[in-house]
Each structure stands twice: as C-alpha cells, then as structure tokens.
Design a protein around this motif. Structure first.
Motif, PDB file in Angstrom:
ATOM      1  N   LEU A 136       0.826  -1.212   0.000  1.00 56.38           N
ATOM      2  CA  LEU A 136       0.000   0.000   0.000  1.00 56.38           C
ATOM      3  C   LEU A 136       0.858   1.259   0.000  1.00 56.38           C
ATOM      4  O   LEU A 136       0.564   2.228  -0.702  1.00 56.38           O
ATOM      5  N   THR A 148      -3.870   0.808  -5.283  1.00 57.45           N
ATOM      6  CA  THR A 148      -4.103   1.271  -3.907  1.00 57.45           C
ATOM      7  C   THR A 148      -5.434   0.741  -3.389  1.00 57.45           C
ATOM      8  O   THR A 148      -5.529   0.254  -2.256  1.00 57.45           O
ATOM      9  N   ARG A 152      -5.982  -1.793  -0.213  1.00 61.58           N
ATOM     10  CA  ARG A 152      -6.866  -1.431   0.903  1.00 61.58           C
ATOM     11  C   ARG A 152      -7.929  -2.510   1.129  1.00 61.58           C
ATOM     12  O   ARG A 152      -8.250  -2.863   2.269  1.00 61.58           O
TER      13      ARG A 152
END
Length: 227
Positions: A136, A148, A152
């Motif tokens: 990340l 990203t 997540r």
C-alpha cells in the motif's frame, strides 16, 4: 473425322475449375489442422502449459541464473502456481529478494500484494497485513489508484482498516497525485516530465491545478502536507 479444337473460353473454364479444386483442398487441410471447439489453446490452457514449463526448468542458480528482473517474475509465477502454502512462501520470499536486488520497486509492491493475499487465504492475517501495508505504501507513493484500492480491500479482509492517504489528496486525480508526490520529494518539473514522458509545460500546468485544489502556494507547503 478430325476432332474439333477447344476454344480459348473452354480452356479458361477448365483452368478456373482446377484452381477452385486446389483452393478447396487447401481450405480442407487448414480446417483439419485447426483445433476443435473446446480443445484449443485458450488462456487457461496456455497458463497451465506455462506453469508446466516453469516447473520443468532446472533449479535457478549458477551459470544459468537469470537477471534479477526476469527471475523475480518467474519466482512470482511459480508462487502463484504452487499447490501448498510452504512452496508458495518460498517462491514469494525469493521473488521479493530479487525485486529488491533489481531495484524494481513497483513490481516488488505487486508481489507483496499477491503474497499478502495468499497468506490471508491461508488464514495467516497477521503475516498478510505486513506485506499488504508495504504494498500500500508504494502504491500510494506512485499514485496508482487501482492498485491502492486493491491493497486497501485486502487489508480490510485481513482485519485492518487502512489509513487514508494524506489529507486533501482525495481531491486530486491519480496523475495529479503522482506529480504532487514527485514534486514534494524534490524533483524539478523537467525531471518529473522526463519520468512521465510529458512536457515540462504540462507538468507546470498540473502543479498549478494541484496548488489550487489543495489551497497551497508552494512546493514547501506541498511537502509539509504530504509528511
């Protein structure tokens, strides 16, 4: 009684018919060589064949050793194809080492993401989170929005809520965020332009929009915002 001579039109007709028969035989041969429906080399079949070829390779090392980049990718593929978690972990670990040796930061992050996913599926969330956090950080640094988001999502599935990116960056596009981070790290407009294959004037235009959206006036304020 003499046999009547064949006219030019009749000879041309016979020649055309012979050519048609040759084309028909050629088409039939091509159809015979074409794989039957459902038996062709589709993507999954090609992937399985590629996996068998990778497994058939001799041990990596010695004079036949590949350069870090291709060898790291080969190790990552073997990890994805591994049947047991122990074998996958061994290949992932070696792939990460090779990525670092080759200074391939983004590929390293992709391998971290895949490794974390495998660990999470193997019910090892704590170990998975370590690799997912590392992935990340790199994806955010490069402004790679789709990666990203995936990192997540994996972190949430592993039991952790990933922290948001720096305040205000949600107002920027992925390209603006990437340019802003490079500028905050000290890169000049010409350096950023060379890395992104854009013109310095385009970079200047994007940075002006970044300053407007974030409500700042200088690169110093931009660096403070990111830190």
């Amino acid at each position: 009684m003499p046999r009547p001579r064949r006219g030019p039109a009749r000879r041309r007709g016979r020649a055309a018919a012979a050519a048609g028969r040759r084309r028909a035989r050629a088409s039939a041969g091509a159809a015979a060589r074409r794989p039957a429906p459902g038996r062709g080399a589709g993507p999954h079949r090609r992937a399985r064949r590629g996996g068998r070829r990778l497994r058939a390779l001799p041990p990596l090392g010695g004079r036949d050793r590949l350069t870090p980049g291709p060898e790291a990718l080969a190790r990552r593929c073997l990890a994805l194809l591994a049947g047991c978690d122990g074998e996958a972990e061994e290949h992932f670990t070696e792939a990460l080492r090779l990525h670092e040796a080759g200074d391939a930061v983004f590929e390293l992050a992709r391998t971290e993401l895949l490794f974390g996913h495998r660990l999470r599926r193997g019910r090892r969330p704590r170990a998975a989170r370590e690799h997912l956090r590392a992935a990340l950080r790199v994806f955010e640094r490069y402004g790679a929005a789709p990666w990203t988001a995936q990192a997540r999502a994996e972190l949430r599935a592993a039991g952790e809520t990933a922290p948001r990116a720096a305040s205000g960056f949600g107002k920027l596009t992925a390209q603006q965020a990437q340019i802003a981070r490079m500028a905050a790290e000290g890169a000049t407009n010409r350096e950023i332009a060379a890395r992104l294959l854009l013109s310095p004037r385009t970079i200047d235009h994007h940075l002006r929009n970044v300053f407007t959206r974030l409500g700042i006036r200088s690169r110093v304020e931009l660096a403070r915002l990111i830190r």
